[in-house]
Design an enzyme around this catalytic site. Structure first.
Site: not given
Ligand code: GDP
Ligand code: IMO
Ligand code: MG
Length: 430
Positions: A13, A16, A18, A39-41, A223, A299-300, A302-304, A414
């Site tokens: 998270d 990646k 963005k 993953a949740g991007h 991840q 994805t879930t 959950r509070p990080r 942002g």
């Molecule tokens: P990923 O799994 O690594 O792709 O990251 P996630 O998408 O799960 O979580 C990153 C969150 O931060 C997303 O909601 C993005 O839209 C947001 N985000 C990414 N870059 C920035 C940034 O520079 N500033 C802010 N405020 N949000 C960002």
């Molecule tokens: P992105 O790509 C953050 C974490 C889960 C758990 C552990 C194992 O969005 O960064 P799994 O379901 O993979 O067997 O769970 O890995 N986890 C992530 N945490 N971002 C992710 O993906 C994750 N994918 C798995 O929360 O701790």
């Molecule tokens: Mg993510």
């Protein structure tokens, strides 16, 4: 023309999605090489937000070929849903290709993931419960079912039967649960096969040809380093390899094909799921960062868990992935914090550890050694050049690079595409 691997440097998270989307404007091919729909991007384009779990974040550009590589585990139900979701949002998915060698997530994988987490109780890993671990287990055990099998009715029937014999036995005898019905899964999965068959290919060839033709190829990690099965905080990890080296295996290219590795670093640290986290803030500061940074799982939900930036982790990530440069994201989230801490080392048993320990027992007892920097107390979200950032924000960035010994190439201020500062171009014009 470079082929670039982009990896998460922390616990996932990092942003990646963005950064991939930003770079993908100049990429000809974008490849996911490991993980699955754990993953949740999130990608924000204008006022539209896209949440992607399986399909590479390059899909939002019509001319970019997107690939789900052999190293990914695919839940075809999720894939079909994601294709429909993108189509409904006006995105053309005709440029997606799916590896015929990728393994499938089956309904029993999801059930077993859930049952194992429940059985472990307080010792649970905190998985996303999407069946990722059990699917990779079957791949290692050499009983998994691949996309190529799904396209061959007889092969699929035979492999599904063999797997169900085993899995139903396990479900019924060990977990005292009802098993799965062959016909139901068979029919459901052949339905998915029909919907994805035109996208299936030997994707290693497509990637190889693109590299040979001098095209820009971007490998989008899922991840992060500390969730890596070998290099992460085992057992609180995922079952794949988010580090850069895995791009070769998960895409079917050689190490000599990779020209650059970028680590995506969030300006602070977050973690979802269980396991030790030395710089975690269980106080109001942690709540503040969570709320300003909207740190809730894509994805879930959950509070990080949130904490200060940990440079012990980043130095480690730089080593195990061979980072050439970093992209620092979410700098804007720290805009209104007066004093910002950076962890530069760990204190353990009266001594200072410079390197990330392998033992979780040790890690759990590590006390972070902090350096305190003055915050910038200024809005950075409008900055487009490094010089637009106030001196204290510049100092924060420079100090991170200095401590970990890796230059900063990109800064995100942002979620939107334009909220990006480039210090060093990765692709031509990007
Ligand atoms: P990923 O799994 O690594 O792709 O990251 P996630 O998408 O799960 O979580 C990153 C969150 O931060 C997303 O909601 C993005 O839209 C947001 N985000 C990414 N870059 C920035 C940034 O520079 N500033 C802010 N405020 N949000 C960002
Ligand atoms: P992105 O790509 C953050 C974490 C889960 C758990 C552990 C194992 O969005 O960064 P799994 O379901 O993979 O067997 O769970 O890995 N986890 C992530 N945490 N971002 C992710 O993906 C994750 N994918 C798995 O929360 O701790
Ligand atoms: Mg993510």
């Amino acid at each position: 023309m470079p082929s670039v691997v982009l990896v998460g440097a922390q616990w996932g998270d990092e942003g990646k999605g963005k950064i991939t989307d930003y770079l993908a404007e100049k990429a000809d091919v974008v490849v996911r090489y490991q993980g699955g729909n754990n993953a949740g991007h999130t990608v924000v384009v204008g006022d539209q937000e896209f949440k992607l779990h399986l399909i590479p974040s390059g899909i939002l550009y019509p001319g970019t070929t997107c690939i789900i590589g052999n190293g990914v585990v695919i839940d075809p139900k999720v894939l079909v849903k994601e294709l429909e979701y993108l189509k409904s949002r006006g995105i053309d998915t005709g440029n997606l290709r799916i590896s015929d060698r990728a393994h499938l997530i089956m309904p029993y994988h999801i059930r077993l993931d859930q049952l194992e987490e429940e059985r472990k109780g307080a010792n649970k890993i905190g998985t996303t419960r999407k069946g990722i671990g059990p699917a990779y287990m079957d791949k290692s055990a050499r009983v998994g079912i691949r996309v190529v099998d799904l396209l061959d009715k007889e092969e699929f029937a035979q492999k599904l039967k063999a797997n169900l014999d085993n899995k139903n036995n396990l479900l019924e005898r060990v977990y005292e649960e009802k098993g799965f019905d062959f016909q139901e899964i068979y029919d459901e999965y052949l339905g998915y096969a029909e919907k994805i068959k035109n996208l299936v290919a030997d994707t290693s060839i497509i990637i190889h040809d693109a590299i040979v033709a001098g095209k820009n190829v971007l490998f989008e990690g899922a991840q992060g380093t500390l969730l890596d099965l070998d290099h992460g905080t085992f057992p609180f990890v995922t079952s794949s390899h988010p580090v850069a080296g895995a791009a070769c295996i998960g895409a079917g290219v050689g190490p000599t094909d990779i020209s650059k590795v970028i680590g995506v670093v969030k300006a602070y640290t977050t973690r979802v799921g269980e396991g030790p986290f030395p710089t975690e803030l269980k106080d109001e500061m942690g709540d503040l960062i969570r709320n300003i940074g909207h740190e809730f799982g894509t994805t879930t939900g959950r509070p990080r868990r949130c904490g200060w930036l940990d440079c012990v982790i980043l130095r480690y990530a730089a080593r195990v992935s061979g980072l050439d440069s970093i992209a620092i994201t979410k700098l804007d989230v720290l805009d209104n914090i007066e004093k910002i801490k950076i962890c530069v080392g760990y204190k353990y048993n009266g001594t200072e550890l410079k390197d990330f320990p392998s033992s979780l027992k040790v890690l759990a007892q590590c006390q972070p050694v902090y350096e305190e920097l003055d915050g910038w107390m200024e809005d950075t979200s409008q900055a487009r050049k490094f010089e637009d950032l106030s001196i204290n924000a510049q100092k924060y960035i420079n100090r991170i690079s200095e401590i970990i010994g890796v230059k900063t190439a990109i800064i995100a201020v942002g979620p939107k595409r334009e909220q990006t500062i480039v210090l060093e171009k990765i692709f031509e014009n990007r």
